[in-house]
Enzyme design. Structure first.
Site, mmCIF file in Angstrom:
data_model
loop_
_atom_site.group_PDB
_atom_site.id
_atom_site.type_symbol
_atom_site.label_atom_id
_atom_site.label_comp_id
_atom_site.label_asym_id
_atom_site.label_seq_id
_atom_site.Cartn_x
_atom_site.Cartn_y
_atom_site.Cartn_z
ATOM 1 N N ASP A 76 7.045 -4.432 -28.655
ATOM 2 C CA ASP A 76 7.264 -5.693 -27.925
ATOM 3 C C ASP A 76 5.919 -6.418 -27.838
ATOM 4 O O ASP A 76 4.857 -5.801 -27.967
ATOM 5 C CB ASP A 76 7.802 -5.417 -26.513
ATOM 6 N N SER A 77 5.997 -7.716 -27.588
ATOM 7 C CA SER A 77 4.759 -8.482 -27.424
ATOM 8 C C SER A 77 3.976 -8.003 -26.190
ATOM 9 O O SER A 77 2.765 -8.165 -26.144
ATOM 10 C CB SER A 77 5.087 -9.962 -27.279
ATOM 11 N N CYS A 113 11.967 -6.977 -29.010
ATOM 12 C CA CYS A 113 11.454 -8.284 -28.615
ATOM 13 C C CYS A 113 12.305 -9.310 -29.356
ATOM 14 O O CYS A 113 12.379 -9.271 -30.594
ATOM 15 C CB CYS A 113 9.989 -8.388 -29.032
ATOM 16 N N GLU A 144 4.559 -11.550 -16.907
ATOM 17 C CA GLU A 144 3.303 -10.923 -17.365
ATOM 18 C C GLU A 144 2.208 -11.057 -16.303
ATOM 19 O O GLU A 144 1.301 -10.249 -16.250
ATOM 20 C CB GLU A 144 2.827 -11.555 -18.679
ATOM 21 N N CYS A 201 15.724 -12.234 -23.775
ATOM 22 C CA CYS A 201 14.293 -11.915 -23.772
ATOM 23 C C CYS A 201 14.143 -10.665 -22.933
ATOM 24 O O CYS A 201 14.683 -10.584 -21.821
ATOM 25 C CB CYS A 201 13.483 -13.058 -23.161
ATOM 26 N N HIS A 240 11.829 -9.512 -21.264
ATOM 27 C CA HIS A 240 11.149 -9.649 -19.972
ATOM 28 C C HIS A 240 12.110 -10.054 -18.842
ATOM 29 O O HIS A 240 11.815 -9.828 -17.670
ATOM 30 C CB HIS A 240 10.068 -10.733 -20.032
#
Ligand code: DGL
Length: 288
Positions: A21-22, A84, A169, A203, A205
């Site tokens: 994942d990023s 991701c 994040e 997504c 996240h």
């Protein structure tokens, strides 16, 4: 090649499942994968130093993702999951079709979009499905394309939420700033069709914002996070591909690698995983 043929050719090198994942978001998928495959070994790679990917160009996301896949291959992974959506949307097809045949024809890279698209078509009653995702995922139209192939009668609406990943994040998912953006973006999506009854969190996240998302959605709208869908799809894939199943090491361990500060990653990953995490650092992915 079958597993016997690989052994005979001296090419049987089992390894962990790679999860990329990023940043932190893919941990929501890793958690489900760990629960579904408790004996498998995993390596999680978060490119936190270069996250978020969601607002980056197609080319850059492709290059970063290819570097990550090569890195995980160098770690011994035979199977890599792009956990991701942005990487799955912008890089998966090119990596599968163009890079893999030259790089490692026996290894596999799988994404999260197709399994999600397969599942949501069976959940909606009104036939109207919404997606929230990063600008990269939404503008790639990857979900539109998959849903049109799999469930051609569905009405599909999407809305890009460029602020949601930075909120997560930066550990602001529970803060008041998150309310403003989640409320604004949910109402922009719903204004496209009042019959939307199924919402894809496109997504990895976004499950961290789920309380706020639910708060601003009508209660009948079903929210669809991806972790369990991706885990069920992987189990199904491994049943259909025993030769790949046999190439996964079974020590039940997880290695965490981040391109940013490992202590920060470990502290946050502990919250995601509900267990202590000790991350290691990869200073660069590009030299592998
Ligand atoms: N978590 C990633 C996704 O699923 C992208 C986040 C980002 O780096 O923008 O799309």
């Amino acid at each position: 090649m079958t597993i016997d043929e690989l052994i005979k050719a001296g090419e049987y090198h089992p390894g962990p499942i790679g999860v990329f994942d990023s940043g932190y978001g893919g941990l929501t998928v890793l958690r489900s994968l760990r629960a579904a495959l408790p004996d498998a070994d995993f390596i999680y790679l978060g490119d936190n130093a270069r996250a978020p990917y969601g607002n980056r160009s197609f080319d850059l996301v492709y290059h970063f993702t290819l570097e990550a896949v090569r890195y995980l291959f160098a770690c011994g992974c035979q199977l890599v999951i792009l956990a991701c959506n942005t990487a799955s949307a912008k890089a998966l097809r090119t990596i599968q079709q163009r890079d893999l045949p030259a790089l490692a024809p026996d290894r596999r890279v799988l994404g999260v979009i197709r399994p999600t698209a397969e599942t949501v078509g069976t959940l909606t009653k009104s036939g109207a499905v919404g997606l929230v995702g990063t600008p990269g995922t939404v503008s790639s139209h990857s979900y539109d394309i998959e849903l049109a192939k799999l469930h051609p009668t569905l009405r599909f609406y999407s809305h890009a939420c460029p602020m949601w990943v930075p909120l997560v994040e930066n550990l602001e998912a529970e803060g008041e700033g998150a309310d403003y953006f989640v409320k604004r973006d949910i109402s922009a999506l719903l204004s496209q069709d009042a019959d939307i009854d199924t919402l894809i969190l496109g997504c990895t996240h976004y499950p961290l914002l789920i309380n706020k998302i639910r708060q601003y959605l009508p209660s009948h709208v079903r929210v669809v996070p991806q972790g369990d869908i991706v885990a069920a799809s992987l189990l199904n894939y491994l049943r259909r591909h025993p030769e790949m199943d046999a190439r996964i090491t079974q020590g039940g361990g997880t290695t965490y690698i981040t391109t940013e500060e490992p202590d920060k990653f470990s502290a946050l990953a502990r919250v995601f995983m509900g267990a202590p995490v000790e991350a290691r650092r990869a200073y660069t992915l590009s030299e592998i």
